[in-house]
Design a protein around this motif. Sequence first.
Motif, PDB file in Angstrom:
ATOM      1  N   VAL A   1       0.844  -1.187   0.000  1.00  0.00           N
ATOM      2  CA  VAL A   1       0.000   0.000   0.000  1.00  0.00           C
ATOM      3  C   VAL A   1       0.878   1.236   0.000  1.00  0.00           C
ATOM      4  O   VAL A   1       1.856   1.320   0.748  1.00  0.00           O
ATOM      5  CB  VAL A   1      -0.919   0.023   1.240  1.00  0.00           C
ATOM      6  N   LEU A   2       0.558   2.210  -0.836  1.00  0.00           N
ATOM      7  CA  LEU A   2       1.288   3.469  -0.857  1.00  0.00           C
ATOM      8  C   LEU A   2       0.880   4.316   0.350  1.00  0.00           C
ATOM      9  O   LEU A   2      -0.305   4.440   0.653  1.00  0.00           O
ATOM     10  CB  LEU A   2       1.000   4.235  -2.146  1.00  0.00           C
ATOM     11  N   PHE A   3       1.840   4.888   1.025  1.00  0.00           N
ATOM     12  CA  PHE A   3       1.506   5.705   2.192  1.00  0.00           C
ATOM     13  C   PHE A   3       0.710   6.939   1.786  1.00  0.00           C
ATOM     14  O   PHE A   3      -0.108   7.432   2.558  1.00  0.00           O
ATOM     15  CB  PHE A   3       2.772   6.127   2.940  1.00  0.00           C
ATOM     16  N   SER A   4       0.919   7.438   0.577  1.00  0.00           N
ATOM     17  CA  SER A   4       0.144   8.587   0.102  1.00  0.00           C
ATOM     18  C   SER A   4      -1.342   8.250   0.041  1.00  0.00           C
ATOM     19  O   SER A   4      -2.203   9.092   0.330  1.00  0.00           O
ATOM     20  CB  SER A   4       0.637   9.028  -1.280  1.00  0.00           C
ATOM     21  N   ASP A   5      -1.665   7.006  -0.329  1.00  0.00           N
ATOM     22  CA  ASP A   5      -3.069   6.582  -0.354  1.00  0.00           C
ATOM     23  C   ASP A   5      -3.637   6.493   1.060  1.00  0.00           C
ATOM     24  O   ASP A   5      -4.794   6.841   1.309  1.00  0.00           O
ATOM     25  CB  ASP A   5      -3.203   5.225  -1.052  1.00  0.00           C
ATOM     26  N   ILE A   6      -2.833   5.992   2.001  1.00  0.00           N
ATOM     27  CA  ILE A   6      -3.271   5.924   3.394  1.00  0.00           C
ATOM     28  C   ILE A   6      -3.558   7.317   3.928  1.00  0.00           C
ATOM     29  O   ILE A   6      -4.546   7.548   4.621  1.00  0.00           O
ATOM     30  CB  ILE A   6      -2.199   5.225   4.255  1.00  0.00           C
ATOM     31  N   LEU A   7      -2.692   8.264   3.574  1.00  0.00           N
ATOM     32  CA  LEU A   7      -2.866   9.640   4.048  1.00  0.00           C
ATOM     33  C   LEU A   7      -4.146  10.250   3.504  1.00  0.00           C
ATOM     34  O   LEU A   7      -4.909  10.882   4.235  1.00  0.00           O
ATOM     35  CB  LEU A   7      -1.658  10.482   3.635  1.00  0.00           C
ATOM     36  N   GLU A   8      -4.396  10.068   2.218  1.00  0.00           N
ATOM     37  CA  GLU A   8      -5.630  10.605   1.630  1.00  0.00           C
ATOM     38  C   GLU A   8      -6.860   9.968   2.263  1.00  0.00           C
ATOM     39  O   GLU A   8      -7.834  10.644   2.592  1.00  0.00           O
ATOM     40  CB  GLU A   8      -5.641  10.372   0.118  1.00  0.00           C
ATOM     41  N   ALA A   9      -6.836   8.657   2.439  1.00  0.00           N
ATOM     42  CA  ALA A   9      -7.987   7.960   3.016  1.00  0.00           C
ATOM     43  C   ALA A   9      -8.242   8.380   4.454  1.00  0.00           C
ATOM     44  O   ALA A   9      -9.366   8.277   4.947  1.00  0.00           O
ATOM     45  CB  ALA A   9      -7.772   6.445   2.939  1.00  0.00           C
ATOM     46  N   SER A  10      -7.212   8.876   5.128  1.00  0.00           N
ATOM     47  CA  SER A  10      -7.364   9.246   6.538  1.00  0.00           C
ATOM     48  C   SER A  10      -8.311  10.412   6.739  1.00  0.00           C
ATOM     49  O   SER A  10      -8.837  10.610   7.836  1.00  0.00           O
ATOM     50  CB  SER A  10      -5.998   9.608   7.136  1.00  0.00           C
ATOM     51  N   PHE A  11      -8.563  11.203   5.676  1.00  0.00           N
ATOM     52  CA  PHE A  11      -9.450  12.347   5.824  1.00  0.00           C
ATOM     53  C   PHE A  11     -10.905  11.937   6.025  1.00  0.00           C
ATOM     54  O   PHE A  11     -11.710  12.702   6.527  1.00  0.00           O
ATOM     55  CB  PHE A  11      -9.344  13.270   4.602  1.00  0.00           C
ATOM     56  N   THR A  12     -11.264  10.719   5.602  1.00  0.00           N
ATOM     57  CA  THR A  12     -12.651  10.280   5.735  1.00  0.00           C
ATOM     58  C   THR A  12     -12.797   9.040   6.602  1.00  0.00           C
ATOM     59  O   THR A  12     -13.902   8.665   6.959  1.00  0.00           O
ATOM     60  CB  THR A  12     -13.249   9.965   4.349  1.00  0.00           C
ATOM     61  N   THR A  13     -11.674   8.384   6.951  1.00  0.00           N
ATOM     62  CA  THR A  13     -11.736   7.157   7.736  1.00  0.00           C
ATOM     63  C   THR A  13     -11.519   7.466   9.203  1.00  0.00           C
ATOM     64  O   THR A  13     -10.490   8.011   9.564  1.00  0.00           O
ATOM     65  CB  THR A  13     -10.682   6.142   7.269  1.00  0.00           C
ATOM     66  N   GLN A  14     -12.441   7.143  10.066  1.00  0.00           N
ATOM     67  CA  GLN A  14     -12.313   7.350  11.503  1.00  0.00           C
ATOM     68  C   GLN A  14     -12.467   6.012  12.201  1.00  0.00           C
ATOM     69  O   GLN A  14     -13.525   5.402  12.164  1.00  0.00           O
ATOM     70  CB  GLN A  14     -13.381   8.331  12.018  1.00  0.00           C
ATOM     71  N   THR A  15     -11.391   5.530  12.820  1.00  0.00           N
ATOM     72  CA  THR A  15     -11.439   4.240  13.518  1.00  0.00           C
ATOM     73  C   THR A  15     -10.774   4.373  14.868  1.00  0.00           C
ATOM     74  O   THR A  15      -9.840   3.671  15.196  1.00  0.00           O
ATOM     75  CB  THR A  15     -10.728   3.152  12.701  1.00  0.00           C
ATOM     76  N   SER A  16     -11.235   5.331  15.667  1.00  0.00           N
ATOM     77  CA  SER A  16     -10.549   5.633  16.913  1.00  0.00           C
ATOM     78  C   SER A  16     -11.086   4.874  18.122  1.00  0.00           C
ATOM     79  O   SER A  16     -10.499   4.931  19.188  1.00  0.00           O
ATOM     80  CB  SER A  16     -10.663   7.139  17.202  1.00  0.00           C
ATOM     81  N   SER A  17     -12.180   4.165  17.993  1.00  0.00           N
ATOM     82  CA  SER A  17     -12.739   3.495  19.159  1.00  0.00           C
ATOM     83  C   SER A  17     -11.922   2.279  19.541  1.00  0.00           C
ATOM     84  O   SER A  17     -11.256   1.664  18.716  1.00  0.00           O
ATOM     85  CB  SER A  17     -14.189   3.067  18.885  1.00  0.00           C
ATOM     86  N   ALA A  18     -11.994   1.918  20.812  1.00  0.00           N
ATOM     87  CA  ALA A  18     -11.220   0.783  21.310  1.00  0.00           C
ATOM     88  C   ALA A  18     -11.636  -0.506  20.626  1.00  0.00           C
ATOM     89  O   ALA A  18     -10.807  -1.360  20.322  1.00  0.00           O
ATOM     90  CB  ALA A  18     -11.393   0.660  22.822  1.00  0.00           C
ATOM     91  N   SER A  19     -12.926  -0.651  20.356  1.00  0.00           N
ATOM     92  CA  SER A  19     -13.402  -1.881  19.738  1.00  0.00           C
ATOM     93  C   SER A  19     -12.814  -2.060  18.348  1.00  0.00           C
ATOM     94  O   SER A  19     -12.488  -3.176  17.934  1.00  0.00           O
ATOM     95  CB  SER A  19     -14.939  -1.863  19.650  1.00  0.00           C
ATOM     96  N   ASN A  20     -12.674  -0.945  17.613  1.00  0.00           N
ATOM     97  CA  ASN A  20     -12.104  -1.040  16.281  1.00  0.00           C
ATOM     98  C   ASN A  20     -10.662  -1.530  16.340  1.00  0.00           C
ATOM     99  O   ASN A  20     -10.229  -2.322  15.510  1.00  0.00           O
ATOM    100  CB  ASN A  20     -12.159   0.318  15.572  1.00  0.00           C
TER     101      ASN A  20
END
Length: 452
Positions: free
Chosen positions: A219-238
């Motif tokens: 996976v390209l880190f640039s893609d991870i960075l872009e996806a981070s703007f809409t992906t929220q997975t901060s809960s403990a269960s996640n």
Amino acid sequence: MKLQCSASRSAIAAMKNEFHSAELLHRPQSCVPKVRPSSEEFVSKLLDRRWALPSPDTKIHQTVLSSPQVRSRDGPFGYTSLLNNTQPAFGDGMMAKDEQNPSFYIVRDDLLHPLVNGNKARKLDGLLPLIEEHTVTDVVTCGGCQSAHAAAVAVSCAERGLKSHLLLRGEQPEILTGYNLISTLYGNVTYVPRSIYANREEMLKSHANLVAGNSGCVVLFSDILEASFTTQTSSASNFLQMDANRSAKNCPRKVVIVNEGAGDAVAILGVIRLVQYLSQNHLLGKERPLKFVVDAGTGTTAVGLGLGALCLGLPWEVTAVMLADTVDGYKQQEKRLISSFKRCFSFHLVDHSLNELHDGIVNWVERCHPRKFGNVLKGEVEACQQIAQQTGILVDPMYTLAAWEMAALLSEKEGKGAVNVVMLHTGGTLGMFGLAQRYRSYFHTLKDGLSI
């Protein structure tokens, strides 16, 4: 295989328009950075994310030097006495300088982690949570045989249940020590011939594909960075679910590449977080002029300090002591990082007029005793010994002694002036073990003790 990020691009565009509109309302009319009413709001939005470090907190000490009138000799090693004040005055108390003795403040990021350098911890502060959120299983990176970056990645990944794969330049040393030993204990080390290492990009991609295998993906880190703007997975269960996915048998590997030294735009986030912390009114404050000194390897930390000060409108001048490149090389790196940072976070952090400033946002300077990178000069190990014995602060002759020397000289130059000098102690002390192997004669003289 890449992450699918089409949905995130619209969010990025919307964010860009929001920031751009606000920026036009508050654009300064000169080339001098000014405090904007929305500066703190912009930084708060930028830093509203998960972090690897539980808190940006760090200790701040003050080193008091012997008076210039009683120095034993000229030069950065001529101080007859040093004193470390572990509870210095801040706020208005910073202006009450000693009548005779110069001093400077030290941000003790060397105390953040026993094995991870302070600057490495700051660079990984914003990077590691993004890797975790996207269920990465393996991290591939590279560095020299005694790379502090490689060791930091190995330790940090192991602490989070990730596997690290470290490509180290050259041959395996006869005795594993220092960062090389830590990298070997915590990660999976492969020694790479210098001829192959010269093409880092191809080397990293090839090894990442090897780690991924037929069933995994890179996976390209640039893609991870872009996806981070809409992906929220901060809960403990996640995160419990992610840990379960990573540890499951026959789980396809998802591999990401982290560049050498973590010299990427996302690494700047953690440094800006540090600047925001330090600029609190009960610490260094927002109104007081400061000369901030840091040693520069890749230069990423220095640029992060400069961007953080600029974003918050702080009257801080960042001086970076060049260790591994020329002035032109560091200025090019500065431009690349700023451009990449704007592109990644869709936020014009620097006005167009500021981009045309000759010196940019960092003052790049030669170290007091220039030399080829990696070399240690006679007398420097003894200087580290004196600092350690009289202040309890350990600096190394390769990196942090350069920043300490510059901070000392600037503090003498400022004298009773209104500008305080602050050194960022980035760590690097584990590198002393490797240096002791390479420069045996210099370290051998330490058994005779100090003759001052």
